[in-house]
Design a protein around this motif. Structure first.
Motif, PDB file in Angstrom:
ATOM      1  N   SER A   4       0.920  -0.993  -0.021  1.00 34.87           N
ATOM      2  CA  SER A   4      -0.032   0.070  -0.156  1.00 34.87           C
ATOM      3  C   SER A   4       0.808   1.300  -0.062  1.00 34.87           C
ATOM      4  CB  SER A   4      -0.878   0.016   1.189  1.00 34.87           C
ATOM      5  OG  SER A   4      -1.803  -1.233   1.132  1.00 34.87           O
ATOM      6  N   HIS A   5       0.293   2.428  -0.315  1.00 38.90           N
ATOM      7  CA  HIS A   5       0.848   3.710  -0.322  1.00 38.90           C
ATOM      8  C   HIS A   5       0.637   4.137   1.147  1.00 38.90           C
ATOM      9  CE1 HIS A   5       2.055   7.856  -0.925  1.00 38.90           C
ATOM     10  NE2 HIS A   5       0.983   8.133  -0.409  1.00 38.90           N
ATOM     11  N   TRP A   6       1.731   4.517   1.774  1.00 37.52           N
ATOM     12  CA  TRP A   6       1.911   5.439   3.091  1.00 37.52           C
ATOM     13  C   TRP A   6       2.462   6.617   2.927  1.00 37.52           C
ATOM     14  CZ3 TRP A   6      -0.824   2.481   6.530  1.00 37.52           C
ATOM     15  CH2 TRP A   6      -0.883   0.954   6.111  1.00 37.52           C
ATOM     16  N   ASP A   7       1.872   7.490   3.852  1.00 38.61           N
ATOM     17  CA  ASP A   7       2.372   9.013   3.796  1.00 38.61           C
ATOM     18  C   ASP A   7       3.381   9.183   4.776  1.00 38.61           C
ATOM     19  OD1 ASP A   7       0.667  10.325   1.858  1.00 38.61           O
ATOM     20  OD2 ASP A   7      -0.924   9.515   3.131  1.00 38.61           O
ATOM     21  N   LEU A   8       3.366   8.335   5.895  1.00 36.93           N
ATOM     22  CA  LEU A   8       4.058   8.697   6.966  1.00 36.93           C
ATOM     23  C   LEU A   8       4.280   7.442   8.066  1.00 36.93           C
ATOM     24  CD1 LEU A   8       5.968  10.971   8.420  1.00 36.93           C
ATOM     25  CD2 LEU A   8       3.687  11.258   9.856  1.00 36.93           C
ATOM     26  N   ILE A   9       5.597   7.212   8.549  1.00 40.02           N
ATOM     27  CA  ILE A   9       5.621   6.116   9.628  1.00 40.02           C
ATOM     28  C   ILE A   9       5.848   6.701  10.978  1.00 40.02           C
ATOM     29  CG2 ILE A   9       7.098   4.087  10.639  1.00 40.02           C
ATOM     30  CD1 ILE A   9       7.982   3.519   7.750  1.00 40.02           C
ATOM     31  N   HIS A  10       5.193   6.264  11.972  1.00 42.36           N
ATOM     32  CA  HIS A  10       5.442   6.677  13.488  1.00 42.36           C
ATOM     33  C   HIS A  10       6.028   5.537  14.224  1.00 42.36           C
ATOM     34  CE1 HIS A  10       3.953   8.761  17.485  1.00 42.36           C
ATOM     35  NE2 HIS A  10       5.174   8.636  17.091  1.00 42.36           N
ATOM     36  N   ALA A  11       7.369   5.556  14.522  1.00 43.18           N
ATOM     37  CA  ALA A  11       7.877   4.278  15.112  1.00 43.18           C
ATOM     38  C   ALA A  11       8.229   4.726  16.594  1.00 43.18           C
ATOM     39  CB  ALA A  11       9.316   4.109  14.814  1.00 43.18           C
ATOM     40  N   HIS A  12       7.700   3.903  17.700  1.00 44.18           N
ATOM     41  CA  HIS A  12       7.658   4.179  18.898  1.00 44.18           C
ATOM     42  C   HIS A  12       8.950   3.329  19.345  1.00 44.18           C
ATOM     43  CE1 HIS A  12       4.217   6.339  19.861  1.00 44.18           C
ATOM     44  NE2 HIS A  12       3.650   5.810  19.046  1.00 44.18           N
ATOM     45  N   TRP A  13       9.989   4.024  19.922  1.00 44.83           N
ATOM     46  CA  TRP A  13      11.268   3.475  20.512  1.00 44.83           C
ATOM     47  C   TRP A  13      12.437   3.484  19.208  1.00 44.83           C
ATOM     48  CZ3 TRP A  13       6.832   1.162  22.150  1.00 44.83           C
ATOM     49  CH2 TRP A  13       6.562   1.228  24.001  1.00 44.83           C
ATOM     50  N   LEU A  14      13.653   3.874  19.532  1.00 44.70           N
ATOM     51  CA  LEU A  14      14.611   3.880  18.519  1.00 44.70           C
ATOM     52  C   LEU A  14      14.920   2.499  18.237  1.00 44.70           C
ATOM     53  CD1 LEU A  14      16.709   6.551  20.617  1.00 44.70           C
ATOM     54  CD2 LEU A  14      15.111   7.071  18.710  1.00 44.70           C
ATOM     55  N   ILE A  15      14.878   1.556  19.178  1.00 41.54           N
ATOM     56  CA  ILE A  15      15.334   0.130  19.121  1.00 41.54           C
ATOM     57  C   ILE A  15      14.272  -0.763  19.829  1.00 41.54           C
ATOM     58  CG2 ILE A  15      17.067  -1.610  19.430  1.00 41.54           C
ATOM     59  CD1 ILE A  15      19.152   0.839  19.425  1.00 41.54           C
ATOM     60  N   PRO A  16      13.708  -1.769  18.956  1.00 44.47           N
ATOM     61  CA  PRO A  16      14.016  -1.806  17.818  1.00 44.47           C
ATOM     62  C   PRO A  16      13.170  -1.182  16.573  1.00 44.47           C
ATOM     63  CG  PRO A  16      12.312  -3.476  18.643  1.00 44.47           C
ATOM     64  CD  PRO A  16      12.589  -2.336  19.646  1.00 44.47           C
ATOM     65  N   GLN A  17      11.971  -0.553  17.037  1.00 49.53           N
ATOM     66  CA  GLN A  17      11.082  -0.196  15.984  1.00 49.53           C
ATOM     67  C   GLN A  17      11.678   0.930  15.124  1.00 49.53           C
ATOM     68  OE1 GLN A  17       9.363  -2.720  17.991  1.00 49.53           O
ATOM     69  NE2 GLN A  17       9.464  -0.717  18.988  1.00 49.53           N
ATOM     70  N   GLY A  18      12.638   1.771  15.700  1.00 50.66           N
ATOM     71  CA  GLY A  18      13.161   2.789  14.784  1.00 50.66           C
ATOM     72  C   GLY A  18      14.318   2.358  13.852  1.00 50.66           C
ATOM     73  N   ILE A  19      15.096   1.134  14.391  1.00 52.19           N
ATOM     74  CA  ILE A  19      16.062   0.575  13.501  1.00 52.19           C
ATOM     75  C   ILE A  19      15.513  -0.212  12.330  1.00 52.19           C
ATOM     76  CG2 ILE A  19      16.613  -1.424  14.767  1.00 52.19           C
ATOM     77  CD1 ILE A  19      19.122   0.979  13.025  1.00 52.19           C
ATOM     78  N   VAL A  20      14.109  -0.865  12.702  1.00 55.17           N
ATOM     79  CA  VAL A  20      13.583  -1.701  11.636  1.00 55.17           C
ATOM     80  C   VAL A  20      13.040  -0.832  10.671  1.00 55.17           C
ATOM     81  CG1 VAL A  20      11.386  -3.065  11.473  1.00 55.17           C
ATOM     82  CG2 VAL A  20      12.845  -3.609  13.447  1.00 55.17           C
ATOM     83  N   ALA A  21      12.446   0.310  10.979  1.00 56.61           N
ATOM     84  CA  ALA A  21      11.741   1.282   9.919  1.00 56.61           C
ATOM     85  C   ALA A  21      12.908   1.559   9.067  1.00 56.61           C
ATOM     86  CB  ALA A  21      11.328   2.348  10.690  1.00 56.61           C
ATOM     87  N   LEU A  22      14.140   2.021   9.455  1.00 58.34           N
ATOM     88  CA  LEU A  22      15.222   2.231   8.802  1.00 58.34           C
ATOM     89  C   LEU A  22      15.703   1.257   7.874  1.00 58.34           C
ATOM     90  CD1 LEU A  22      17.423   4.461   8.196  1.00 58.34           C
ATOM     91  CD2 LEU A  22      18.848   3.419   9.796  1.00 58.34           C
TER      92      LEU A  22
END
Length: 410
Positions: free
Chosen positions: A113-131
């Motif tokens: 799907s098309h997404w406009d924005l990701i909001h990741a809660h916690w730098l690790i792991p969610q932030g690094i997973v998003a990256l």
């Protein structure tokens, strides 16, 4: 036809497994209050007994698998991922499949799907997973990262520092829940203009409110939270014998679970106070207001854990404040940003059980002072930390991170 709302993908490892779960609901509470501005999907780990897909209060929830279902408990019911790892080294075996499972699930969602924005809660792991997932999926969607404390303070060493810096630099906007955390982020060399301090909120207008029909019990102490080192529950148990000398009918209720529960039960029994301590276990959110309304004092002896982990924001004490319960708390930096010593609560030096006992004894013997502290605390916090005002601030942060073409006039 009205313009479609921007599509927001929320990544988290802490989320209710079902309605009125005992797991901390703050990501759920924030996200559901943003549905007027965003079309929101939440990607969170699967857990035993949870559905893989469902809709909760307007949120599309996808729970990704990462192991045999009955063992998928790395992120739930035990103090969070970091404390689950400290409690049992075998849980480290779940880390690789967890990271792979969340990364693969995110790649699939991004490609579908098309997404406009990701909001990741916690730098690790969610932030690094998003990256990682954005690069592998070749999806340039911008991301906002919110740090809640443990991910910023506790994960030390060069590797973790490099990971945190990479996530922060790749984020369009960053939010932290206290000013002390903002200083920590800036120390990593991050542009100050990207960083905003926005705490999590508490429902101080409907759920966590005083009820004059409920009488407070005499000499009833209450702790609510996960049973992990930074909460300082062992200090409370060490202080209780001295409190009992002054007020022999004192009773302590501990509402929460976590890896330290067996150790804390042993400490209570070894100290001869087991008959005065009720380990209630995890309590549903709907049952918490009654506990706060009946307690004489809410006691939270927060400290900085040996790992460096500490409270990013005192969410549970704010729930107690909302219900008119006076507080005695450990004076960590984040708490001092919210309330002031002897004006809205009694703050004691961390790791000082004698000072804790002295403060509790003093307040048990001074009902007028308790009432003043409780009233002043509620007046100070009611407007600043209620979810309605907090959600407006998060909505503004997220809209500022959208690509210009996705920002709709308000």
């Amino acid at each position: 036809m009205p313009d479609p709302k921007p599509r927001l993908l929320v990544l988290t490892s802490t989320f209710p497994r079902w309605r009125d779960d005992v797991e901390p609901p703050f990501v759920f509470e924030l996200s559901r209050r943003l549905t007027d501005a965003f079309d929101i999907t939440v990607l969170t780990p699967r857990a035993p007994g949870s559905l893989e897909c469902e809709t909760l209060d307007g949120l599309h929830v996808i729970r990704f698998p990462y192991f045999i279902r009955r063992w998928e408990n790395l992120a739930t019911h035990g103090g969070g991922i970091l404390n689950r790892l400290r409690a049992n080294p075998l849980n480290y075996l779940l880390v690789p499949p967890f990271l792979i499972g969340q990364t693969w699930a995110l790649i699939r969602v991004l490609r579908r799907s098309h997404w406009d924005l990701i909001h990741a809660h916690w730098l690790i792991p969610q932030g690094i997973v998003a990256l990682i997932a954005r690069r592998l999926a070749r999806h340039p969607v911008p991301s906002v990262c919110t740090s809640h404390g443990g991910d910023l303070f506790a994960l030390r060493g060069r590797l973790f520092r490099a990971m945190k810096r990479a996530v922060l630099r790749a984020s369009a906007r960053i939010s932290v829940v206290s000013a002390a955390m903002r200083d920590e982020v800036l120390a990593l060399g991050i542009d100050a203009e990207k960083v905003e301090v926005i705490p999590m909120g508490v429902d101080l207008h409907k759920r966590f409110t005083p009820d004059p029909r409920v009488a407070r019990e005499a000499n009833a102490l209450l702790f609510v939270g996960r049973l992990v080192e930074k909460k300082g529950v062992d200090l409370l148990l060490q202080a209780l014998p001295q409190v009992l000398q002054a007020y022999p009918d004192t009773h302590l209720t501990i509402a929460g679970g976590g890896p330290l529960e067996p150790e804390l039960r042993l400490l209570a029994d070894a100290s001869g106070i087991g008959d005065h301590v009720d380990f209630r276990g995890m309590v549903a959110q709907s049952d918490l207001p009654d506990l706060y309304r009946r307690a004489t004092l809410f006691v939270a002896p927060f400290r900085v854990a040996g790992s460096g982990d500490q409270e990013g924001f005192p969410l549970v004490p704010l729930e107690a404040i909302g219900c008119g319960c006076p507080l005695v708390c450990g004076e960590i930096v984040a708490f001092g940003e919210v309330i002031r010593h002897d004006r809205e609560a009694i703050l004691i030096p961390p790791d000082d059980h004698a000072a804790l006992a002295k403060a509790v004894i003093a307040l048990l013997g001074d009902p007028a002072r308790r009432d003043r502290l409780a009233a002043d605390a509620r007046a100070r916090c009611r407007e600043s930390f209620d979810w309605d005002s907090i959600a407006i601030r998060y909505a503004g942060l997220l809209k500022n991170a959208l690509p210009p073409s996705d920002v709709k006039p308000t």
